[in-house]
Write a protein that holds these residues in place. Structure first.
Motif, mmCIF file in Angstrom:
data_model
loop_
_atom_site.group_PDB
_atom_site.id
_atom_site.type_symbol
_atom_site.label_atom_id
_atom_site.label_comp_id
_atom_site.label_asym_id
_atom_site.label_seq_id
_atom_site.Cartn_x
_atom_site.Cartn_y
_atom_site.Cartn_z
ATOM 1 N N GLY A 139 0.787 -1.227 0.000
ATOM 2 C CA GLY A 139 0.000 0.000 0.000
ATOM 3 C C GLY A 139 0.811 1.266 0.000
ATOM 4 O O GLY A 139 0.252 2.359 0.109
ATOM 5 N N GLY A 140 2.141 1.140 -0.105
ATOM 6 C CA GLY A 140 2.984 2.334 -0.170
ATOM 7 C C GLY A 140 2.836 3.207 1.055
ATOM 8 O O GLY A 140 2.954 2.733 2.192
ATOM 9 N N ILE A 141 2.544 4.483 0.847
ATOM 10 C CA ILE A 141 2.389 5.417 1.962
ATOM 11 C C ILE A 141 0.962 5.428 2.503
ATOM 12 O O ILE A 141 0.644 6.208 3.399
ATOM 13 C CB ILE A 141 2.787 6.843 1.551
ATOM 14 N N SER A 142 0.104 4.597 1.955
ATOM 15 C CA SER A 142 -1.303 4.486 2.361
ATOM 16 C C SER A 142 -2.045 5.781 1.996
ATOM 17 O O SER A 142 -2.112 6.124 0.838
ATOM 18 C CB SER A 142 -1.408 4.154 3.854
ATOM 19 N N GLY A 143 -2.599 6.491 2.978
ATOM 20 C CA GLY A 143 -3.374 7.695 2.678
ATOM 21 C C GLY A 143 -4.825 7.419 2.377
ATOM 22 O O GLY A 143 -5.557 8.301 1.906
ATOM 23 N N PHE A 144 -5.288 6.199 2.676
ATOM 24 C CA PHE A 144 -6.666 5.827 2.376
ATOM 25 C C PHE A 144 -7.643 6.422 3.400
ATOM 26 O O PHE A 144 -7.303 6.643 4.565
ATOM 27 C CB PHE A 144 -6.815 4.311 2.351
ATOM 28 N N LEU A 145 -8.845 6.671 2.946
ATOM 29 C CA LEU A 145 -9.898 7.182 3.821
ATOM 30 C C LEU A 145 -10.250 6.156 4.886
ATOM 31 O O LEU A 145 -10.437 4.975 4.592
ATOM 32 C CB LEU A 145 -11.134 7.517 2.975
ATOM 33 N N VAL A 146 -10.346 6.632 6.132
ATOM 34 C CA VAL A 146 -10.714 5.769 7.258
ATOM 35 C C VAL A 146 -12.051 6.257 7.812
ATOM 36 O O VAL A 146 -12.250 7.460 8.017
ATOM 37 C CB VAL A 146 -9.642 5.796 8.368
ATOM 38 N N ARG A 147 -12.968 5.342 8.044
ATOM 39 C CA ARG A 147 -14.273 5.692 8.607
ATOM 40 C C ARG A 147 -14.316 5.369 10.106
ATOM 41 O O ARG A 147 -13.613 4.472 10.585
ATOM 42 C CB ARG A 147 -15.389 4.941 7.878
ATOM 43 N N ASP A 148 -15.178 6.097 10.828
ATOM 44 C CA ASP A 148 -15.326 5.835 12.264
ATOM 45 C C ASP A 148 -16.317 4.698 12.486
ATOM 46 O O ASP A 148 -16.808 4.072 11.535
ATOM 47 C CB ASP A 148 -15.739 7.109 13.013
ATOM 48 N N SER A 149 -16.609 4.411 13.743
ATOM 49 C CA SER A 149 -17.467 3.265 14.082
ATOM 50 C C SER A 149 -18.894 3.425 13.567
ATOM 51 O O SER A 149 -19.640 2.447 13.469
ATOM 52 C CB SER A 149 -17.481 3.051 15.602
ATOM 53 N N ASN A 150 -19.276 4.661 13.236
ATOM 54 C CA ASN A 150 -20.618 4.919 12.701
ATOM 55 C C ASN A 150 -20.638 4.985 11.180
ATOM 56 O O ASN A 150 -21.664 5.302 10.582
ATOM 57 C CB ASN A 150 -21.167 6.230 13.274
ATOM 58 N N GLY A 151 -19.502 4.689 10.584
ATOM 59 C CA GLY A 151 -19.429 4.705 9.138
ATOM 60 C C GLY A 151 -19.175 6.071 8.535
ATOM 61 O O GLY A 151 -19.168 6.216 7.303
ATOM 62 N N ARG A 152 -18.936 7.080 9.362
ATOM 63 C CA ARG A 152 -18.685 8.424 8.856
ATOM 64 C C ARG A 152 -17.220 8.563 8.424
ATOM 65 O O ARG A 152 -16.333 7.925 8.998
ATOM 66 C CB ARG A 152 -19.013 9.476 9.912
ATOM 67 N N LYS A 153 -16.999 9.383 7.434
ATOM 68 C CA LYS A 153 -15.638 9.620 6.946
ATOM 69 C C LYS A 153 -14.885 10.418 8.011
ATOM 70 O O LYS A 153 -15.222 11.552 8.306
ATOM 71 C CB LYS A 153 -15.699 10.377 5.620
ATOM 72 N N GLU A 154 -13.824 9.787 8.568
ATOM 73 C CA GLU A 154 -13.193 10.340 9.768
ATOM 74 C C GLU A 154 -11.810 10.934 9.529
ATOM 75 O O GLU A 154 -11.516 12.045 9.980
ATOM 76 C CB GLU A 154 -13.084 9.254 10.835
ATOM 77 N N LYS A 155 -10.912 10.219 8.819
ATOM 78 C CA LYS A 155 -9.520 10.666 8.770
ATOM 79 C C LYS A 155 -8.766 9.995 7.633
ATOM 80 O O LYS A 155 -9.251 9.057 6.990
ATOM 81 C CB LYS A 155 -8.822 10.351 10.096
#
Length: 527
Positions: free
Chosen positions: A434-450
């Motif tokens: 995945g190289g440097i990654s940078g992928f979107l991470v969602r929180d426990s409620n499925g919201r776009k978090e970080k």
């Protein structure tokens, strides 16, 4: 990520060498990039204060001369939180060899009358099936408000697209997203300010075939599929063009010097401009190199040759179609709304020629020795770096509908006067993971978090002294061309046809637990 352990250069006896190996294995176990068990090392982590600032773009390279770009944006994207984008396309037109209107010879008392039935620009959409039982496609790669239309006008370009740089013919030419292209003549589209609105229902077009007296003698149905075996039609946009103008520009010129070769044609008809304007609507990404050539953007000319004998008697009709693919050089032009973002606790990341952000990881070099003071301070600890992660939290109070699925990091060095951009080491060494990654991470409620970036090898090299090169880092909306092609492809080339945007929190303490951070995890030998 590679770990390097200094070894004794000369070993007196084999037993000593074996003992050394056993001892090291008992010290710690290294799986991937994490030290997970150890007896002689302590593990810990620190947060390093970083600085993040907005970095608006003026332009990006947007041509396919030096590198094949398959995607081009057309339309308008207007979001009050970001810069409005008006995306237009300039494209060269390809011609077939030996174009002729009439393919056979008739008697002296016979006349051939050519009538254009229709001429239009064909733009097949990129599509997807939601599931295997679907009987129709959903549109893909469309951004913005598809319920509103934008204005589209088509022009003939009078700017010749050069392969080589006119100022230095030894170099390949390049065009940027703010390039100016001269127009010649008026609009080519039949309806001025054509209202363009993507629709998955646009799967069929009826071609009315006309005789020399303009009477319709038959209807042809036009549809496209992914293959001859498929029965599901592909939606495609069509922009009607002026029939009389294209008869004069194209059909009447067949067999002339202007159509003698592709090079001659490129000088005669230098390209077509698809110009999008407006304050609302949507952006569509079109593919120009589909393996199915019928699904590439083109100008389509349908015409009928009416064979008339003795002046009045129609003895035959010959329907024809000539296709002119937009298969040459292409440039995406982005007209960006001028906007100055306030200096607050946020940063704006927007694709195309929108906005990036600059990241200063280690602060100033107050002693002017070429190394940031913070790097020198951390080097003195003699840590084994296990992980280094940059984290940026999303401001979820601002619309995240078109937040990118991934962001990207690269190095930007302007110390020589002109910008030099390169890949971060982990993009190469960790490419298989995945190289440097940078992928979107969602929180426990499925919201776009970080978004999180893994830069362990890069930080490890800086803190153990293997490298002193630490230019500014920049963060951008990810484009498929960002990732390195090979393990040695260290040059970063900044292209972007991804218009997605997101608002992130910066390093301000006002952001609390959601401020941008660099966390370094390390191991250190126990006392």
């Amino acid at each position: 990520m590679k770990k390097h352990i200094i070894r004794v250069s000369y070993v007196a006896v084999l037993v000593g060498f074996i003992s050394l190996i056993i001892s090291c294995e008992k010290d710690f176990t290294d799986i991937g990039s994490n030290v997970i068990t150890n007896t002689k090392f302590d593990t810990d982590g620190i947060f390093v204060d970083i600085e993040v600032e907005n970095s608006p773009l003026e332009k990006i390279q947007s041509d396919n001369i030096s590198r094949q770009l398959s995607q081009y944006l057309l339309g308008v994207y207007a979001n009050p939180n970001y810069e409005k984008i008006e995306a237009s396309i300039i494209a060269q037109i390809s011609i077939a060899n030996d174009l002729t209107i009439i393919n056979e010879t008739f008697g002296a008392d016979t006349t051939v009358v050519t009538t254009i039935d229709t001429v239009f620009i064909k733009l097949p959409y990129q599509v997807r099936l939601a599931n295997s039982t679907d009987k129709s496609y959903q549109l893909d790669s469309v951004f913005g408000d598809t319920s509103k239309s934008f204005s589209l006008n088509v022009y003939r370009s009078n700017t010749y697209i050069n392969t080589f740089n006119p100022a230095d013919p030894s170099k390949i030419n390049s065009y940027f997203s703010n390039a100016t292209f001269q127009k010649t003549g008026s609009e080519l589209n039949d309806q001025i300010n054509f209202p363009f609105k993507p629709s998955k229902a646009d799967t069929l077009l009826v071609i009315k075939r006309r005789l020399s007296n303009n009477e319709v003698y038959r209807n042809d149905t036009l549809r496209y599929t992914t293959s001859t075996a498929s029965t599901i039609p592909i939606p495609f946009a069509r922009i009607p063009l002026k029939k009389d103008v294209f008869k004069a520009l194209f059909l009447d010129k067949y067999g002339s010097g202007e159509f003698a070769s592709q090079q001659a044609f490129n000088d005669y008809f230098r390209g077509i401009i698809l110009e999008a304007t407006g304050n609302e609507g949507s952006l569509t990404s079109f593919s120009f190199d589909n393996a199915n050539t019928l699904l590439r953007p083109s100008i389509e000319v349908y015409y009928t040759n009416t064979i008339v004998k003795s002046g009045t008697t129609i003895v035959d009709t010959i329907p024809k179609n000539d296709s002119f693919s937009m298969n040459g050089f292409k440039i995406n032009k982005f007209k960006m709304e001028d906007r100055i973002y306030p200096s607050n606790n946020e940063i704006k990341i927007q694709g195309t020629a929108g906005s990036e952000a600059t990241i200063n990881l280690f602060g100033a070099d107050l002693d002017n020795n070429g190394i940031a003071d913070k790097i020198e301070e951390l080097r003195a600890n003699n840590w084994l770096i296990n992980d280094a992660t940059l984290t940026f939290y999303i401001n979820q109070a601002i619309d995240t509908s078109f937040a990118p699925d991934r962001l990207y990091l690269y190095k930007s060095d302007k110390s020589s006067g002109s910008e030099v951009t390169t890949q971060i080491k982990d993009a190469l060494t960790e490419a298989s993971f995945g190289g440097i990654s940078g992928f979107l991470v969602r929180d426990s409620n499925g919201r776009k978090e970080k978004y999180q970036f893994k830069i362990t090898d890069y930080i490890s090299d800086l803190l153990n002294g293997r490298s002193t090169y630490s230019p500014t880092l920049k963060i951008k909306t990810y484009n498929p061309t960002d990732s390195p092609n090979t393990a040695s492809d260290s040059i970063f080339r900044n292209f972007s046809w991804n218009p997605k945007a997101v608002t992130l929190y910066n390093h301000s303490p006002a952001n609390g637990a959601k401020k941008a951070t660099l966390k370094i995890s390390y191991s250190v030998r126990k006392n």
